[in-house]
Design an enzyme around this catalytic site. Structure first.
Site, PDB file in Angstrom:
ATOM      1  CE1 TYR A 125      83.497  48.090  66.642  1.00 44.67           C
ATOM      2  CE2 TYR A 125      84.602  49.580  65.125  1.00 44.67           C
ATOM      3  CZ  TYR A 125      84.451  49.067  66.400  1.00 44.67           C
ATOM      4  OH  TYR A 125      85.243  49.513  67.416  1.00 44.67           O
ATOM      5  CG  PHE A 417      78.331  58.530  69.746  1.00 44.37           C
ATOM      6  CD1 PHE A 417      78.351  57.170  69.981  1.00 44.37           C
ATOM      7  CD2 PHE A 417      77.723  58.999  68.594  1.00 44.37           C
ATOM      8  CE1 PHE A 417      77.787  56.274  69.074  1.00 44.37           C
ATOM      9  CE2 PHE A 417      77.147  58.120  67.684  1.00 44.37           C
ATOM     10  CZ  PHE A 417      77.186  56.764  67.915  1.00 44.37           C
TER      11      PHE A 417
END
Length: 417
Positions: A125, A417
């Protein structure tokens, strides 16, 4: 690559999207009807994207609205990224790059201050502007080595509080307000919706999860206010000599006072038959080890990056938080995607800050990745400068920025999450 269709999924395609998601996470691929209907009930399909090859979903991506607490206690709107997969048949074709670009463009247009994610793999990322902003630590406690007196009541009489075991319904009732108190003071914490509490109390089930009801322990202070909650499970393990060797795993622990934190850990260490405790996701500077008479009873079993941040609006991001000491800096932010690129004058104080674009000469230059890493105060500017990831353009600017950006406590995100 041009033949692949990338777009939000429709209700009729959702089952295929779930199959691709399960495939990417190495779970049994075919979703059940219950999984499809259960997920559809809360999914925002306008923010649920797929890549389709000849009508078959081969990559997945989803985001949702979230609030992130920054240093000083303010909450800012963020774009929470999750459910990212590319099927093994379609790797290295730029699918994630296209999915991410579409989502970040929408987040920027929507006015989100940043994007967030929990990175399953470290190398992916950074190329999209995300930087590790809050780590996680998991301890294992050897209960018999803690030095705690097994005959001493928990909480201690001088504490004035009490611990009660409650059921899932009571946990759902008390938990949201308690968590809001935590995230108002803990930078790195994110918002939780009703679904989080439904999942952790068995009202809804995680896909592919065999539900086992946990224990819910609530700490009330001397005035009766709920200041802490502990959610844990225990296994059933006995030694050959009939000695109990049971382990407990903490699912969640919220404490908004040191007294609550101490009482809940001491309580769990006092439960009969439990020999070891896995703490679950904790901050790197957690009080836990030092709450035990023998801190060596708690050994670190996991220490790693956890929450990653991608700043989209530099001015709002830097103005939202407070700073350890006053200082003025001009930061040059490099961002290949353009969302955060520019030169910004930051005038920081312990009470807040002003930030604005400027044409003045920069004191420090860095990629937006490093800005995300520094934003929540969990990393040292001097360390990043030594690594060549922050460029000092004005002598002494790195030391000034290090003092300005650092926070007294470590950033912590309690949630996956």
């Amino acid at each position: 690559m041009s033949a692949l269709d990338i777009r939000p999924v429709t209700p009729s395609e959702f089952s295929d999207w779930l199959r691709a998601l399960n495939t990417g996470f190495l779970r049994p691929p075919t979703p059940t009807d219950e999984e499809v209907s259960g997920r559809l009930a809360y999914m925002d399909l306008s923010r649920t994207r797929g890549a389709f090859d000849a009508g078959r979903c081969v990559a997945t991506f989803r985001s949702f609205a979230q609030e992130l607490t920054v240093v000083g206690g303010a909450a800012v709107p963020t774009d929470a990224v999750t459910n990212v997969t590319v099927s093994p048949t379609h790797r290295r074709r730029g699918l994630l790059t296209r999915l991410m670009a579409d989502d970040l463009a929408e987040a920027k247009a929507r006015g989100d201050v940043a994007a967030t994610l929990i990175a399953a793999e470290y190398p992916i990322y950074g190329r999209y502007g995300f930087g590790p902003a809050a780590g996680t630590t998991v301890w294992e406690i050897d209960v018999h080595r803690t030095g705690l007196d097994p005959h001493r009541p928990v909480p201690s009489p001088e504490d004035g509080g009490r611990i009660d075991l409650v059921d899932g319904a009571e946990a759902r009732k008390l938990g949201p307000a308690l968590h809001d108190r935590l995230r108002a003071r803990q930078h790195g914490a994110v918002s939780r919706g009703a679904r989080w509490w439904n999942l952790v109390t068995g009202q809804q089930l995680f896909p592919h999860d065999d539900w086992t009801e946990p224990f819910y322990a609530v700490y009330r202070g001397a005035d009766g206010t709920v200041d802490g909650m502990l959610i844990y499970r225990a296994d059933d393990n006995w030694g050959d000599a009939k000695q109990p060797l049971n382990g407990a795993k903490v699912r969640d622990m919220i404490a908004v006072t040191p007294a609550a934190e101490r009482a809940l850990w001491h309580f769990l260490c006092s439960v009969d038959w439990i020999s070891t405790i896995r703490t679950g996701i904790r901050p790197a500077d957690d009080l836990l080890p030092l709450l035990l008479p023998d801190p060596r009873a708690a050994r670190v079993v996991t220490q790693a990056d956890f929450l990653w941040v991608r700043v989209l609006d530099v001015v709002r991001a830097l103005e939202a938080r407070t700073y350890a000491v006053p200082g003025a800096l001009v930061l040059e932010i490099r961002d290949a995607a353009g969302y955060a690129a520019g030169r910004f004058h930051l005038d920081a104080t312990p009470d807040g800050a002003t930030c604005a674009p400027t044409t003045r000469s920069a004191d420090l230059a860095m990629d937006v990745r490093e800005l995300g890493t520094l934003w929540l105060g969990d990393e040292s500017v001097l360390r990043l400068e030594a690594l060549g990831r922050v460029e000092e353009l004005t002598p002494g600017a790195a030391a000034t920025a290090d003092a300005v950006f650092r926070a007294a406590r470590r950033a912590w995100c309690p949630d996956v999450f």
